[in-house]
Design a protein around this motif. Structure first.
Motif, PDB file in Angstrom:
ATOM      1  N   LYS A 126       0.929  -1.132  -0.053  1.00  0.00           N
ATOM      2  CA  LYS A 126      -0.084   0.047  -0.113  1.00  0.00           C
ATOM      3  C   LYS A 126       0.770   1.140   0.165  1.00  0.00           C
ATOM      4  O   LYS A 126       1.622   1.589   0.954  1.00  0.00           O
ATOM      5  N   ASP A 127       0.832   2.082  -1.092  1.00  0.00           N
ATOM      6  CA  ASP A 127       1.645   3.321  -1.208  1.00  0.00           C
ATOM      7  C   ASP A 127       0.545   4.256  -0.630  1.00  0.00           C
ATOM      8  O   ASP A 127      -0.487   4.757  -1.250  1.00  0.00           O
ATOM      9  N   ALA A 128       0.645   4.829   0.574  1.00  0.00           N
ATOM     10  CA  ALA A 128      -0.315   5.561   1.307  1.00  0.00           C
ATOM     11  C   ALA A 128       0.152   7.251   1.409  1.00  0.00           C
ATOM     12  O   ALA A 128      -0.222   7.784   2.327  1.00  0.00           O
ATOM     13  N   LYS A 129       1.035   7.425   0.639  1.00  0.00           N
ATOM     14  CA  LYS A 129       1.625   8.871   0.875  1.00  0.00           C
ATOM     15  C   LYS A 129       0.458   9.800   0.717  1.00  0.00           C
ATOM     16  O   LYS A 129       0.425  10.761   1.288  1.00  0.00           O
ATOM     17  N   ASP A 130      -0.276   9.870  -0.230  1.00  0.00           N
ATOM     18  CA  ASP A 130      -1.442  10.684  -0.475  1.00  0.00           C
ATOM     19  C   ASP A 130      -2.291  10.676   0.752  1.00  0.00           C
ATOM     20  O   ASP A 130      -2.811  11.834   1.058  1.00  0.00           O
ATOM     21  N   GLU A 131      -2.572   9.438   1.097  1.00  0.00           N
ATOM     22  CA  GLU A 131      -3.520   9.514   2.211  1.00  0.00           C
ATOM     23  C   GLU A 131      -3.052   9.966   3.434  1.00  0.00           C
ATOM     24  O   GLU A 131      -3.903  10.783   4.344  1.00  0.00           O
ATOM     25  N   ILE A 132      -1.798   9.699   3.815  1.00  0.00           N
ATOM     26  CA  ILE A 132      -1.241  10.109   5.049  1.00  0.00           C
ATOM     27  C   ILE A 132      -1.126  11.708   4.880  1.00  0.00           C
ATOM     28  O   ILE A 132      -1.649  12.335   6.058  1.00  0.00           O
ATOM     29  N   ALA A 133      -0.613  12.015   3.937  1.00  0.00           N
ATOM     30  CA  ALA A 133      -0.695  13.380   3.805  1.00  0.00           C
ATOM     31  C   ALA A 133      -2.214  14.266   3.939  1.00  0.00           C
ATOM     32  O   ALA A 133      -2.162  15.375   4.672  1.00  0.00           O
ATOM     33  N   GLN A 134      -3.177  13.811   3.172  1.00  0.00           N
ATOM     34  CA  GLN A 134      -4.515  14.273   3.654  1.00  0.00           C
ATOM     35  C   GLN A 134      -5.060  14.083   4.931  1.00  0.00           C
ATOM     36  O   GLN A 134      -5.599  14.939   5.502  1.00  0.00           O
ATOM     37  N   ILE A 135      -4.677  12.988   5.617  1.00  0.00           N
ATOM     38  CA  ILE A 135      -4.901  12.731   6.956  1.00  0.00           C
ATOM     39  C   ILE A 135      -4.448  13.697   7.815  1.00  0.00           C
ATOM     40  O   ILE A 135      -5.167  14.499   8.707  1.00  0.00           O
ATOM     41  N   LEU A 136      -3.263  13.930   7.752  1.00  0.00           N
ATOM     42  CA  LEU A 136      -2.547  15.244   8.536  1.00  0.00           C
ATOM     43  C   LEU A 136      -3.007  16.538   8.306  1.00  0.00           C
ATOM     44  O   LEU A 136      -3.289  17.283   9.183  1.00  0.00           O
ATOM     45  N   SER A 137      -3.100  16.774   6.961  1.00  0.00           N
ATOM     46  CA  SER A 137      -3.737  18.043   6.522  1.00  0.00           C
ATOM     47  C   SER A 137      -5.355  18.141   7.258  1.00  0.00           C
ATOM     48  O   SER A 137      -5.601  19.225   7.926  1.00  0.00           O
ATOM     49  N   LEU A 138      -6.251  17.201   6.913  1.00  0.00           N
ATOM     50  CA  LEU A 138      -7.374  17.121   7.857  1.00  0.00           C
ATOM     51  C   LEU A 138      -7.396  17.290   9.047  1.00  0.00           C
ATOM     52  O   LEU A 138      -8.226  18.040   9.672  1.00  0.00           O
ATOM     53  N   ASP A 139      -6.589  16.615   9.699  1.00  0.00           N
ATOM     54  CA  ASP A 139      -6.387  16.525  11.311  1.00  0.00           C
ATOM     55  C   ASP A 139      -6.007  17.912  11.576  1.00  0.00           C
ATOM     56  O   ASP A 139      -6.805  18.486  12.628  1.00  0.00           O
ATOM     57  N   ALA A 140      -5.223  18.710  11.118  1.00  0.00           N
ATOM     58  CA  ALA A 140      -4.681  19.895  11.395  1.00  0.00           C
ATOM     59  C   ALA A 140      -5.878  21.026  11.151  1.00  0.00           C
ATOM     60  O   ALA A 140      -6.275  21.792  12.321  1.00  0.00           O
ATOM     61  N   GLU A 141      -6.758  20.852   9.999  1.00  0.00           N
ATOM     62  CA  GLU A 141      -7.862  21.659   9.686  1.00  0.00           C
ATOM     63  C   GLU A 141      -8.965  21.426  10.763  1.00  0.00           C
ATOM     64  O   GLU A 141      -9.557  22.438  11.413  1.00  0.00           O
ATOM     65  N   ARG A 142      -9.031  20.328  11.291  1.00  0.00           N
ATOM     66  CA  ARG A 142     -10.051  20.057  12.097  1.00  0.00           C
ATOM     67  C   ARG A 142      -9.797  20.408  13.701  1.00  0.00           C
ATOM     68  O   ARG A 142     -10.602  21.015  14.279  1.00  0.00           O
ATOM     69  N   ARG A 143      -8.478  20.517  13.875  1.00  0.00           N
ATOM     70  CA  ARG A 143      -8.133  20.988  15.231  1.00  0.00           C
ATOM     71  C   ARG A 143      -8.195  22.289  15.202  1.00  0.00           C
ATOM     72  O   ARG A 143      -8.645  23.112  16.187  1.00  0.00           O
ATOM     73  N   ASN A 144      -7.976  23.303  14.218  1.00  0.00           N
ATOM     74  CA  ASN A 144      -7.922  24.634  14.026  1.00  0.00           C
ATOM     75  C   ASN A 144      -9.293  25.089  14.083  1.00  0.00           C
ATOM     76  O   ASN A 144      -9.553  26.009  14.785  1.00  0.00           O
ATOM     77  N   LEU A 145     -10.363  24.455  13.600  1.00  0.00           N
ATOM     78  CA  LEU A 145     -11.706  24.567  13.408  1.00  0.00           C
ATOM     79  C   LEU A 145     -12.364  24.536  14.859  1.00  0.00           C
ATOM     80  O   LEU A 145     -13.007  25.205  15.255  1.00  0.00           O
ATOM     81  N   ILE A 146     -11.881  23.553  15.453  1.00  0.00           N
ATOM     82  CA  ILE A 146     -12.378  23.274  16.885  1.00  0.00           C
ATOM     83  C   ILE A 146     -12.010  24.307  17.856  1.00  0.00           C
ATOM     84  O   ILE A 146     -12.770  24.892  18.684  1.00  0.00           O
ATOM     85  N   ALA A 147     -10.771  24.688  17.681  1.00  0.00           N
ATOM     86  CA  ALA A 147     -10.186  25.814  18.484  1.00  0.00           C
ATOM     87  C   ALA A 147     -10.633  27.193  18.185  1.00  0.00           C
ATOM     88  O   ALA A 147     -11.095  27.875  19.317  1.00  0.00           O
ATOM     89  N   GLU A 148     -10.973  27.567  17.084  1.00  0.00           N
ATOM     90  CA  GLU A 148     -11.711  28.778  16.609  1.00  0.00           C
ATOM     91  C   GLU A 148     -13.269  28.551  17.243  1.00  0.00           C
ATOM     92  O   GLU A 148     -13.620  29.744  17.615  1.00  0.00           O
ATOM     93  N   THR A 149     -13.921  27.705  16.949  1.00  0.00           N
ATOM     94  CA  THR A 149     -15.140  27.465  17.447  1.00  0.00           C
ATOM     95  C   THR A 149     -15.127  27.677  19.152  1.00  0.00           C
ATOM     96  O   THR A 149     -16.106  28.496  19.643  1.00  0.00           O
ATOM     97  N   GLU A 150     -14.449  27.338  19.944  1.00  0.00           N
ATOM     98  CA  GLU A 150     -14.161  27.350  21.316  1.00  0.00           C
ATOM     99  C   GLU A 150     -13.597  28.885  21.787  1.00  0.00           C
ATOM    100  O   GLU A 150     -14.421  29.306  22.719  1.00  0.00           O
ATOM    101  N   SER A 151     -12.866  29.272  20.914  1.00  0.00           N
ATOM    102  CA  SER A 151     -12.718  30.855  21.060  1.00  0.00           C
ATOM    103  C   SER A 151     -13.736  31.863  20.883  1.00  0.00           C
ATOM    104  O   SER A 151     -14.167  32.484  21.822  1.00  0.00           O
ATOM    105  N   ILE A 152     -14.569  31.406  19.751  1.00  0.00           N
ATOM    106  CA  ILE A 152     -15.802  32.110  19.633  1.00  0.00           C
ATOM    107  C   ILE A 152     -16.809  31.962  20.897  1.00  0.00           C
ATOM    108  O   ILE A 152     -17.393  32.961  21.195  1.00  0.00           O
ATOM    109  N   LYS A 153     -17.136  30.813  21.147  1.00  0.00           N
ATOM    110  CA  LYS A 153     -18.154  30.469  22.336  1.00  0.00           C
ATOM    111  C   LYS A 153     -17.601  30.894  23.422  1.00  0.00           C
ATOM    112  O   LYS A 153     -18.383  31.644  24.377  1.00  0.00           O
ATOM    113  N   ALA A 154     -16.319  31.141  23.963  1.00  0.00           N
ATOM    114  CA  ALA A 154     -15.695  31.998  25.016  1.00  0.00           C
ATOM    115  C   ALA A 154     -16.089  33.282  24.890  1.00  0.00           C
ATOM    116  O   ALA A 154     -16.564  33.858  26.104  1.00  0.00           O
ATOM    117  N   GLU A 155     -15.798  33.855  23.799  1.00  0.00           N
ATOM    118  CA  GLU A 155     -16.333  35.331  23.644  1.00  0.00           C
ATOM    119  C   GLU A 155     -17.598  35.282  23.780  1.00  0.00           C
ATOM    120  O   GLU A 155     -18.255  36.491  24.522  1.00  0.00           O
TER     121      GLU A 155
END
Length: 426
Positions: free
Chosen positions: A23-52
């Protein structure tokens, strides 16, 4: 499912181990890491707005008490609410994509496995010697037909190619094998479980067969408002979902289960000349072993399952070998697999009758199956499975290896109390 933290901390190792499975998973791993980073950023942004938003909510009564205008606060709150809604919608999209890619990755093979496919499978040990005859032996198809054990013609008439009917002593011999397997497992401390033969999608997802191999099973046609079900390809698919979405205690483990079921497979082989009769079919009988264990007991449980399968074959008096599969020959959801392969004389080779596998925590992550440690910490259990045994290749080997010059077949001693005779003859 793989551990996202492990992927983030060891991306190159994950890529290398998946490559051993082809299994050559280079594209999948890159996509997973990118989506995970975006997911975490979105969650952090939502929590920041809710705190405000919470801060502003506390200001409103104070402003009103002081007679201040609160309209600007309400405008800001409305803007924040709209922004939060948009972020939540994007978060759902990201999580859907993330889960889809994660579910598509196969399990990591154990590090000691050789890369590649069948060409790198490693025979570990042999038991007994190949059967020799001082007469011209028959193949199992002719033996079963001549003795009236199997009705291939009427099996095809009823259901098409890849089906057969057990008749008379053949049915009794088949049932004797199943009784022998079940009785042996019960004596080894396993719990007998009779599971439904129709399963919901979540069972296939937890086992790791879905979504990639969803077309390999027989789906039942149902009304739109009914739950869609499929015919189980192996009892493992049911047994590894018994504790789905549950948290067990250390005292609960290990859980050792066996189940007898018919197994239904869409792909029934090539129908080559050496795979005639019962060697490959769309329906066959099997007793399956499954264990839920603590992670540190996983390797010990694997060796136990292998020994159980080997002992069943030894009890029948067969010549066989135990083979350690190379990474690419292991199924997608398994980290490690040993096959028990018996000799069927007419086929001039070995055929697998038991596959013993360790999924590590791969299936447990998909099914959220955890254990709470004595200190309160929870972690994923390990799941293992092994055929104990499938009969569709055992019976052909039995009649071929135990045939006599007059066309009769000697019944293995361990089966005689179930069959009721020592020799099957015309």
């Amino acid at each position: 499912m793989l551990d996202i933290r492990y992927i983030k901390e060891n991306p190159e190792e994950v890529l290398a181990r998946l490559q051993k499975k082809g299994k050559d998973a280079k594209d999948e791993i890159a996509q997973i890491l990118s989506l995970d980073a975006e997911r975490r950023n979105l969650i952090a942004e939502t929590e920041s707005i809710k705190a405000e938003q919470n801060k502003m909510n506390k200001l409103i009564p104070a402003y009103k008490k002081e007679g201040k205008d609160v309209s600007a606060i309400f405008v800001q709150m409305k803007e924040m609410s709209a922004k939060t809604k948009a972020i939540d919608e994007r978060l759902k999209e990201v999580e859907t994509q993330f889960n889809s890619v994660m579910l598509g990755l196969p399990n990591l093979p154990d590090e000691d496995l050789l890369p590649g496919g069948k060409e790198n499978n490693e025979p570990l040990r042999f038991f007994g010697e190949p059967k020799t005859f001082d007469f011209e032996p028959k193949n199992h198809v002719d033996l079963c037909t001549d003795l009236g054990l199997i009705d291939y013609k009427r099996g095809t008439k009823l259901s098409g190619a890849g089906f057969w009917i057990y008749r008379g002593m053949g049915a009794r011999l088949e049932w004797a094998l199943l009784n022998y397997f079940v009785d042996t497992h019960l004596g080894n401390g396993y719990e007998l479980v009779l599971v439904p033969h129709m399963l919901g999608y979540e069972c296939g997802l937890t086992a790791g067969q879905f979504p990639k191999f969803a077309d390999d099973v027989y789906w039942l046609e149902t009304a739109e408002d009914e739950r869609r079900r499929f015919m189980l390809p192996t009892a493992e698919t049911a047994l590894v979902s018994l504790h789905r979405d549950e948290i067990l205690t250390e005292a609960d483990l290990p859980r050792k289960y066996i189940s007898y079921t018919p197994c239904f497979r869409r792909e029934a082989g090539s129908y080559r000349a050496d795979e005639r009769g019962m060697v490959r079919g769309h329906q066959f009988n099997k007793v399956e072993m499954v264990q839920y264990t603590l992670p540190e007991k996983s390797d010990e449980a694997f060796e136990e399952l292998v020994a159980n399968a080997e002992n069943l074959v030894k009890g029948l008096g067969f010549h066989f070998r135990t083979v350690k599969l190379a990474a690419e020959d292991c199924s997608a959801s398994m980290a490690r697999t040993y096959d028990i392969e018996i000799n069927i004389p007419s086929m001039n080779g070995y055929k697998e009758v038991s596959s013993v596998s360790n999924a590590r925590d791969y299936q447990a992550r998909r099914g959220m199956m955890r254990v709470r440690r004595e200190g309160g910490k929870t972690e994923f259990v390990h799941t293992l499975n092994g055929s104990g045994l499938a009969t569709s290749r055992i019976l052909p080997a039995l009649v071929e290896q135990n045939q006599q010059a007059d066309g009769s077949v000697v019944v293995p001693e361990v089966l005689r109390k179930y069959v009721g005779v020592d020799i099957i003859k015309k």
